[in-house]
Design a protein around this motif. Structure first.
Motif, mmCIF file in Angstrom:
data_model
loop_
_atom_site.group_PDB
_atom_site.id
_atom_site.type_symbol
_atom_site.label_atom_id
_atom_site.label_comp_id
_atom_site.label_asym_id
_atom_site.label_seq_id
_atom_site.Cartn_x
_atom_site.Cartn_y
_atom_site.Cartn_z
ATOM 1 N N TYR A 89 -5.016 -41.646 16.069
ATOM 2 C CA TYR A 89 -5.764 -41.918 17.294
ATOM 3 C C TYR A 89 -7.140 -41.264 17.301
ATOM 4 C CZ TYR A 89 -6.779 -42.716 22.184
ATOM 5 O OH TYR A 89 -7.378 -43.122 23.349
ATOM 6 N N PRO A 90 -7.252 -39.960 17.014
ATOM 7 C CA PRO A 90 -8.598 -39.378 17.018
ATOM 8 C C PRO A 90 -9.491 -39.948 15.934
ATOM 9 C CG PRO A 90 -6.935 -37.666 16.620
ATOM 10 C CD PRO A 90 -6.224 -38.952 16.801
ATOM 11 N N GLY A 94 -12.228 -41.561 17.861
ATOM 12 C CA GLY A 94 -13.219 -40.504 17.874
ATOM 13 C C GLY A 94 -14.343 -40.718 16.884
ATOM 14 N N SER A 95 -14.085 -41.519 15.859
ATOM 15 C CA SER A 95 -15.122 -41.739 14.856
ATOM 16 C C SER A 95 -16.051 -42.902 15.206
ATOM 17 C CB SER A 95 -14.482 -41.979 13.481
ATOM 18 O OG SER A 95 -13.691 -43.147 13.502
ATOM 19 N N ALA A 96 -15.756 -43.639 16.268
ATOM 20 C CA ALA A 96 -16.591 -44.791 16.639
ATOM 21 C C ALA A 96 -18.061 -44.428 16.848
ATOM 22 C CB ALA A 96 -16.017 -45.483 17.868
ATOM 23 N N LEU A 121 -23.033 -35.353 17.392
ATOM 24 C CA LEU A 121 -22.649 -34.223 16.547
ATOM 25 C C LEU A 121 -21.471 -33.463 17.173
ATOM 26 C CD1 LEU A 121 -23.183 -32.412 14.075
ATOM 27 C CD2 LEU A 121 -24.766 -31.123 15.510
ATOM 28 N N LEU A 122 -21.517 -33.234 18.468
ATOM 29 C CA LEU A 122 -20.417 -32.540 19.149
ATOM 30 C C LEU A 122 -19.124 -33.343 19.081
ATOM 31 C CD1 LEU A 122 -22.213 -31.063 22.291
ATOM 32 C CD2 LEU A 122 -21.296 -29.819 20.313
ATOM 33 N N ILE A 123 -19.223 -34.660 19.252
ATOM 34 C CA ILE A 123 -18.047 -35.515 19.133
ATOM 35 C C ILE A 123 -17.484 -35.426 17.717
ATOM 36 C CG2 ILE A 123 -17.249 -37.917 19.092
ATOM 37 C CD1 ILE A 123 -19.238 -38.414 21.432
ATOM 38 N N SER A 124 -18.349 -35.442 16.733
ATOM 39 C CA SER A 124 -17.922 -35.351 15.334
ATOM 40 C C SER A 124 -17.224 -34.029 15.055
ATOM 41 C CB SER A 124 -19.115 -35.498 14.392
ATOM 42 O OG SER A 124 -19.781 -36.705 14.633
#
Length: 147
Positions: A89-90, A94-96, A121-124
């Motif tokens: 799931y992440p 999360g990588s979109a 960057l924070l999401i990554s």
């Protein structure tokens, strides 16, 4: 943004998360993913009665979107068959933003303001923290499913 818009976005996010958890618990996640995609089409088609058909100029984009959507559901179904939901799931969702950033930069030569780059960057960083928070995560993915 209006409150109703925010509520619709949050409801869609919650529905997506619940759907992914249900997909993971299916005996055949690939078949379940296809059923979800078909169900979405069945629900969406009647709306054409209210909004009308899209312009003919949008046909290539509609075709490309349909092909990419099919590839997405195949890959997602196989991913859920290969690994546990806490890993897939992440990675899937999360990588979109990272993929969008790379494609928009390479294909459309898009340049983003520093604030948006910082958010991506924070999401990554958050994605990698979730993915690699346990040393045993790599054992939770059966790579043979993709072969």
């Amino acid at each position: 943004m209006e409150s109703a818009t925010i509520l619709v976005i949050l409801a869609c996010a919650m529905a997506t998360a619940l759907l992914n958890c249900c997909l993971r618990n299916e005996e055949d996640p690939l078949a379940a993913a296809f059923m979800v995609a078909i169900g979405g089409a069945v629900v969406a088609l009647p709306t054409l009665c209210f909004v009308g058909l899209p312009d003919a100029a949008s046909a290539p984009y509609l075709a490309i979107s349909t092909v990419l959507g099919c590839v997405y559901w195949i890959v997602l179904g196989r991913a859920y068959a290969a690994g546990e939901v806490g890993l897939i799931y992440p990675l899937a969702y999360g990588s979109a933003p990272i993929w969008i950033l790379m494609l928009s930069t390479m294909v459309f030569q898009e340049t983003l303001p520093p604030k948006i780059l910082a958010v991506i960057l924070l999401i990554s960083i958050g994605l990698f923290i979730v993915l690699f928070s346990s040393a045993d995560r790599s054992k939770l993915l059966d790579r043979n499913v993709f072969l």
